[in-house]
Design an enzyme around this catalytic site. Structure first.
Site, short mmCIF file in Angstrom:
data_model
loop_
_atom_site.label_atom_id
_atom_site.label_comp_id
_atom_site.label_asym_id
_atom_site.label_seq_id
_atom_site.Cartn_x
_atom_site.Cartn_y
_atom_site.Cartn_z
N GLU A 293 0.05 -0.71 -4.26
CA GLU A 293 0.17 0.76 -4.37
C GLU A 293 1.57 1.21 -4.80
O GLU A 293 2.10 2.18 -4.26
CB GLU A 293 -0.22 1.41 -3.04
CG GLU A 293 -1.67 1.16 -2.67
CD GLU A 293 -2.05 1.73 -1.30
OE1 GLU A 293 -3.18 2.22 -1.17
OE2 GLU A 293 -1.23 1.66 -0.37
N SER A 294 2.13 0.51 -5.76
CA SER A 294 3.46 0.89 -6.26
C SER A 294 3.31 1.92 -7.36
O SER A 294 3.72 1.71 -8.52
CB SER A 294 4.19 -0.36 -6.76
OG SER A 294 4.46 -1.24 -5.69
#
Length: 490
Positions: A293-294
């Site tokens: 989830e960057s």
């Protein structure tokens, strides 16, 4: 005849017509660690204090697959032999599940069981960043996991809401980054002594600890401690939850907005410091660096960071571990273990990224979110849990999936195992953990341990066997919800 209340289902079991063995007065001899575990388990279940004696014999013998055991019960005695200490311990857990009341007596039915695990990695994850959970709570969760033959505890030690492990090389991480949690709940952190105590306690129950510092995203708490290492929050990626502010503690539940400064060499000095110290504290082979989830990190920056961070961990002599997004990076350190968290029926590029990890010599841990994420609501009206992974996850759905069928083209020998994560946005206490983990943790345990083609590997058998464990779980203090899917034994 109803199946015996054994979870996970053994690889092979024979039930004889012989009389059961009464436990009153039965004495134990053999391996002292296994004997201590068995005495504790029997005392909790029955109130009996088993003396020394040769009615129950516990031994480690050479030969057989790792973690395997044989359990033989007749009207005259019990013998448990393990191929190693872990196998003997698992045989003890199986014996504990077999104990039942017969009128005024406690007895064990006459059986022979030969058992071994399907997968080497059988894990649970506990997120201690969203809500902090103290050492006593972690120890209790270790006991619960071990009773179901799970052998990995993945600790999610950092996130936007807090950093949870003391590091002498970077003291500000806990001094400034550990004080809060979701919804303003109290924060906290483990001292190095606390962490060693958790590792040692887990090892005494044959669990390996896999620690995770999540990066380059999920790093808002790092920015509280070391502002020069963190980018400003990228708020346009937030779809729900409160908006973060640079320099202020974050107590919401949004994801994807934070990032380390990928082009600053100080960032990699930080990575070397924190994973170097973590490596010294952690005897197990794996160090998890997150990588999920960057959304606030550009793809090319994500690739640069993942390549360098995975290489740093590999250079420490440890095996890097990351969520499946890391598979998009061509220069990911060879041998990195990937953790798949997509759905049972994949919906995006996750299978491609997961296969890419295996093609580079890594193996895969499967954690499909819509089956095995223990933080999903078990029923639509559950007061705890989330629903983003295809709504509430029933026990039947948690059980009805096959690891080898999730990622097309991924050979079974590339699957290291299975892990059931428990994220803690809504989980603040051990009672909350029990309410969400049980009984679905039992489904994860059976999928990880039992042969896929076993005669008892069916939903109807499983729900009946789980129901039979209700009295044992009650006496062990596990506050499980009595889901209507299960015919509970009272």
């Amino acid at each position: 005849m109803l199946p015996l209340p054994l979870v996970p289902s053994p690889a092979h079991i024979e039930v004889s017509g012989d009389a059961p063995l009464p436990l009153t007065g039965a004495g134990i001899t053999g391996d002292p660690d296994a004997a201590a575990h068995l005495r504790t388990l029997i005392a909790a279940r029955t109130g009996l204090d088993l003396p020394e004696g040769d009615d129950i014999v516990l031994a480690v013998t050479d030969g057989g697959p790792a973690e395997s055991y044989r359990l033989e019960v007749s009207a005259t005695g019990i013998r448990i032999t393990g191929a190693d200490a872990a196998g003997l311990f698992y045989g003890v857990q199986t014996l504990g599940q077999l104990v039942r009341r017969d009128g005024e007596r406690w007895v064990v039915p006459s059986v022979r069981i030969d058992d071994a695990p399907r997968f080497a990695y059988r894990g649970v994850m506990l997120d201690v960043a969203r809500h902090f959970h103290d050492v006593a709570t972690v120890r209790a969760y270790v006991d619960r996991a071990a009773s179901l033959k799970l052998n990995v505890l993945h600790l999610h030690l950092s996130d936007d809401q807090g950093w949870r492990l003391e590091l002498r090389s970077r003291p500000a991480l806990t001094a400034r980054g550990s004080t809060t949690a979701v919804d303003g709940a109290p924060g906290g952190f483990y001292t190095q002594g606390d962490y060693r105590a958790i590792v040692d306690y887990a090892a005494s129950r044959h669990l390996t600890v896999v620690p995770e510092f999540d990066m380059p995203g999920h790093t808002h708490a790092v920015g509280l401690a070391y502002p020069d290492l963190a980018e400003a929050p990228v708020t346009d990626v937030i779809t729900e939850g409160s908006t973060p502010v640079a320099g202020e503690a974050y107590t919401g539940t949004a994801v994807g907005f934070s990032s380390l400064r990928v082009h600053d060499e100080a960032t990699y000095a930080f990575v070397r410091d924190v994973f170097g110290e973590l490596s010294e504290l952690t005897p197990g082979p794996w160090l998890h660096f997150g990588g999920d989830e960057s959304l606030g990190t550009a793809p090319e920056d994500f690739a640069l960071f993942v390549a360098r961070a995975s290489a740093i961990i590999a250079d420490l002599g440890k095996t890097p571990m990351a969520w499946h997004e890391a598979g998009a990076v061509a220069r990911l350190a060879p041998g990195t273990v990937g953790q798949y968290w997509g759905f049972v029926t994949p919906t995006d590029a996750a299978p491609h990224h997961t296969r890419a990890i295996a093609e580079r010599g890594g193996r895969v841990v499967l954690s499909p979110a819509d089956a095995i994420y223990l933080d999903m609501k078990p029923t639509a009206d559950s007061p705890l849990g989330l629903t983003w992974a295809n709504g509430a996850t029933s026990l039947e759905r948690a059980y009805a999936w096959e690891p080898s069928a999730v990622i097309a083209g991924l050979p079974e020998d590339a699957i290291l195992g299975v892990e059931a994560p428990l994220w803690t946005e809504t989980v603040a206490t051990l009672a909350d953990i029990d309410a969400l983990a049980f009984p679905r943790i039992a489904a994860a345990a059976e999928i990880a341990w039992s042969p896929a083609d076993g005669t008892e590997r069916t939903w109807e058998s499983f729900r009946t066997r789980v129901g039979g464990l209700g009295p044992l779980w009650t006496t062990l203090g596990i506050r499980f919800p009595a889901l209507e899917e299960v015919p509970w034994t009272t």
